[in-house]
Design an enzyme around this catalytic site. Structure first.
Site, PDB file in Angstrom:
ATOM      1  N   ARG A 233     -28.271  52.787  29.791  1.00  0.00           N
ATOM      2  CA  ARG A 233     -27.156  53.490  30.418  1.00  0.00           C
ATOM      3  C   ARG A 233     -26.474  52.627  31.483  1.00  0.00           C
ATOM      4  NH1 ARG A 233     -31.208  57.612  30.008  1.00  0.00           N
ATOM      5  NH2 ARG A 233     -31.785  57.265  32.179  1.00  0.00           N
ATOM      6  N   CYS A 254      -5.295  47.618  37.086  1.00  0.00           N
ATOM      7  CA  CYS A 254      -5.056  49.063  36.921  1.00  0.00           C
ATOM      8  C   CYS A 254      -6.169  49.674  36.073  1.00  0.00           C
ATOM      9  CB  CYS A 254      -3.693  49.296  36.286  1.00  0.00           C
ATOM     10  SG  CYS A 254      -2.316  48.727  37.296  1.00  0.00           S
ATOM     11  N   ARG A 278      -7.113  53.202  37.846  1.00  0.00           N
ATOM     12  CA  ARG A 278      -6.746  53.662  39.191  1.00  0.00           C
ATOM     13  C   ARG A 278      -5.331  54.210  39.223  1.00  0.00           C
ATOM     14  NH1 ARG A 278      -3.159  50.322  41.625  1.00  0.00           N
ATOM     15  NH2 ARG A 278      -2.972  48.206  40.793  1.00  0.00           N
ATOM     16  N   SER A 279      -4.443  53.663  38.379  1.00  0.00           N
ATOM     17  CA  SER A 279      -3.026  53.984  38.431  1.00  0.00           C
ATOM     18  C   SER A 279      -2.419  53.761  37.056  1.00  0.00           C
ATOM     19  CB  SER A 279      -2.343  53.073  39.472  1.00  0.00           C
ATOM     20  OG  SER A 279      -0.957  53.266  39.497  1.00  0.00           O
ATOM     21  N   ASN A 280      -1.496  54.652  36.669  1.00  0.00           N
ATOM     22  CA  ASN A 280      -0.901  54.513  35.341  1.00  0.00           C
ATOM     23  C   ASN A 280       0.523  55.041  35.315  1.00  0.00           C
ATOM     24  OD1 ASN A 280      -0.586  56.044  32.372  1.00  0.00           O
ATOM     25  ND2 ASN A 280      -1.363  53.961  32.284  1.00  0.00           N
ATOM     26  N   ASP A 281       1.423  54.199  34.804  1.00  0.00           N
ATOM     27  CA  ASP A 281       2.822  54.545  34.577  1.00  0.00           C
ATOM     28  C   ASP A 281       2.871  55.368  33.299  1.00  0.00           C
ATOM     29  OD1 ASP A 281       5.513  54.618  33.956  1.00  0.00           O
ATOM     30  OD2 ASP A 281       5.876  52.502  34.339  1.00  0.00           O
ATOM     31  N   ASN A 289      -2.211  51.291  27.323  1.00  0.00           N
ATOM     32  CA  ASN A 289      -3.529  51.041  27.905  1.00  0.00           C
ATOM     33  C   ASN A 289      -4.642  51.718  27.111  1.00  0.00           C
ATOM     34  OD1 ASN A 289      -2.140  51.237  31.257  1.00  0.00           O
ATOM     35  ND2 ASN A 289      -2.520  49.429  30.015  1.00  0.00           N
ATOM     36  N   ILE A 320       5.151  59.196  37.242  1.00  0.00           N
ATOM     37  CA  ILE A 320       6.441  58.914  36.610  1.00  0.00           C
ATOM     38  C   ILE A 320       7.359  58.401  37.710  1.00  0.00           C
ATOM     39  CG2 ILE A 320       8.444  59.887  35.428  1.00  0.00           C
ATOM     40  CD1 ILE A 320       6.588  61.997  34.229  1.00  0.00           C
TER      41      ILE A 320
END
Length: 379
Positions: A233, A254, A278-281, A289, A320
């Protein structure tokens, strides 16, 4: 009386039979289901009797999905009267349901609507548009999605074309080539979009992504762990390297962490993967992604001759940008195509991870809505 929302945007009121009245137990304990009728991107809720759902549940609906809480989603009504051919269909359960509407499209629209309706605006944003204007965004936190790849659920929308080829090539640049050198990405794969993040004329993106993979010999270690004990694991790939961040400038990763687990089901081993971002457009890179890391999951599974299982996707800040609201509304207006896209890796089981090539991947049955939308990216 029940109002049914048509895809043309009309409301049709019909008189329908009343069910359950002859059964006292049924009358005492009516099965109330929450029905969501979707049409023209407008959602309206109706409560309906279980027997009505059993007998009139199809109504020429293109798609019916059943999930927790007895929530039905009806999509693309195309009718002007009762569809008697659809009467007495088998009552759908969580196990039985097969949807015509791709799961990714449902999730995509739900996320867009949630951000637009419930999101908050960023403050003191780091990125800027190419014009130099600060790139603020509207966002929600803690977005999660689950896809069962073994059942044909892939995280790619049909609401706009997704450039899957360059997305997969980027994964090879990071995890096979294990470099931050932009010339490799440009010359070997003809992928240019990372050039906007070049650091100080170095021809690199700083000590990030592939450089961190190479620094810690991550792929060799993860393959060794899985070979020695598939059920351990501790199969974690982390690109979050504070020392690297201090050494050089550059965009912080990201999609920074993936984890892998195996399950044996009916004699077959399935590899599951979890991607943490952590962050996504949301409009531009969400499905890029996700599909990139599905490809990586498939490469690892093929290395061992395993099947791909589930893909879990967590995004901490899903946003957005404030110059994309018009595109968001356009995506909500669009109707998904009737296809079941899936990614296929055309190499034999047991093919070495480093022998797999980008052209070995094939996106099958993918038909997206056009035209493509244009976005001014935040850098």
């Amino acid at each position: 009386m029940l109002a049914v929302l048509l895809s043309a945007g009309m409301l049709l009121t019909e008189t329908l039979p009343v069910f359950g009245t002859e059964n006292t137990e049924e009358t005492a304990r009516p099965h109330q289901l929450y029905c969501t009728v979707l049409g023209d991107s407008i959602a309206k809720g109706y409560t309906c009797d279980k027997s009505w759902m059993e007998n009139y549940g199809s109504l020429a609906a293109k798609e019916i999905a059943y999930s927790e809480g007895c929530r039905y989603i009806y999509h693309n009504y195309a009718r002007t009267g009762l569809d008697t051919a659809g009467l007495n269909e088998k009552y759908l359960s969580k196990q039985d349901v097969q949807t015509n509407l791709a799961k990714a499209d449902v999730i995509f629209k739900e996320n867009i609507k949630k951000i637009m309706d419930e999101g908050v605006f960023s403050e003191n944003a780091r990125p800027v548009y190419q014009s130099g204007v600060q790139a603020n965004s509207k966002y929600v936190t803690g977005a999660f999605a689950e896809y069962d790849l073994s059942k044909g659920e892939f995280p790619i929308t049909t609401l706009r074309p997704i450039p899957i080829k360059s997305a997969i090539q980027e994964i090879f640049w990071i995890y096979q080539d294990q470099t931050n050198d932009l010339s490799v990405l440009n010359d070997k794969y003809n992928v240019k979009y990372w050039n906007d993040w070049e650091v100080d004329g170095t021809g690199t993106i700083g000590e990030r992504y592939g450089a961190v993979v190479k620094k810690h010999d991550i792929i060799r270690k993860i393959l060794k762990q899985l070979e020695e004990n598939p059920w351990n694991r501790r199969n974690v790939i982390s690109l979050w390297d504070y020392e690297a961040f201090e050494n050089t400038d550059g965009l912080l990763p990201c999609a920074f962490q993936t984890m892998y687990d195996v399950r044996r089901v009916d004699g077959d081993i399935y590899l599951d993967a979890t991607l943490t971002q952590r962050s996504n457009d949301m409009l531009v890179s969400h499905h890029i992604n996700a599909m990139q890391y599905v490809a990586l999951q498939m490469m690892i599974a093929k290395h061992f001759g395993w099947k791909v299982g589930k893909f879990f996707y967590f995004v901490n800040n899903l946003h957005i940008y404030d110059n994309q609201f018009e595109q968001a509304e356009e995506l909500l207006r669009r109707e998904p195509t009737d296809c079941k896209p899936r990614l296929v890796l055309n190499v034999p089981d047991g093919t070495d991870f480093f022998d797999i090539k980008p052209e070995d991947f094939e996106l099958v049955d993918y038909d997206s809505v056009k035209p493509q939308l244009k976005f001014d990216l935040a850098i």
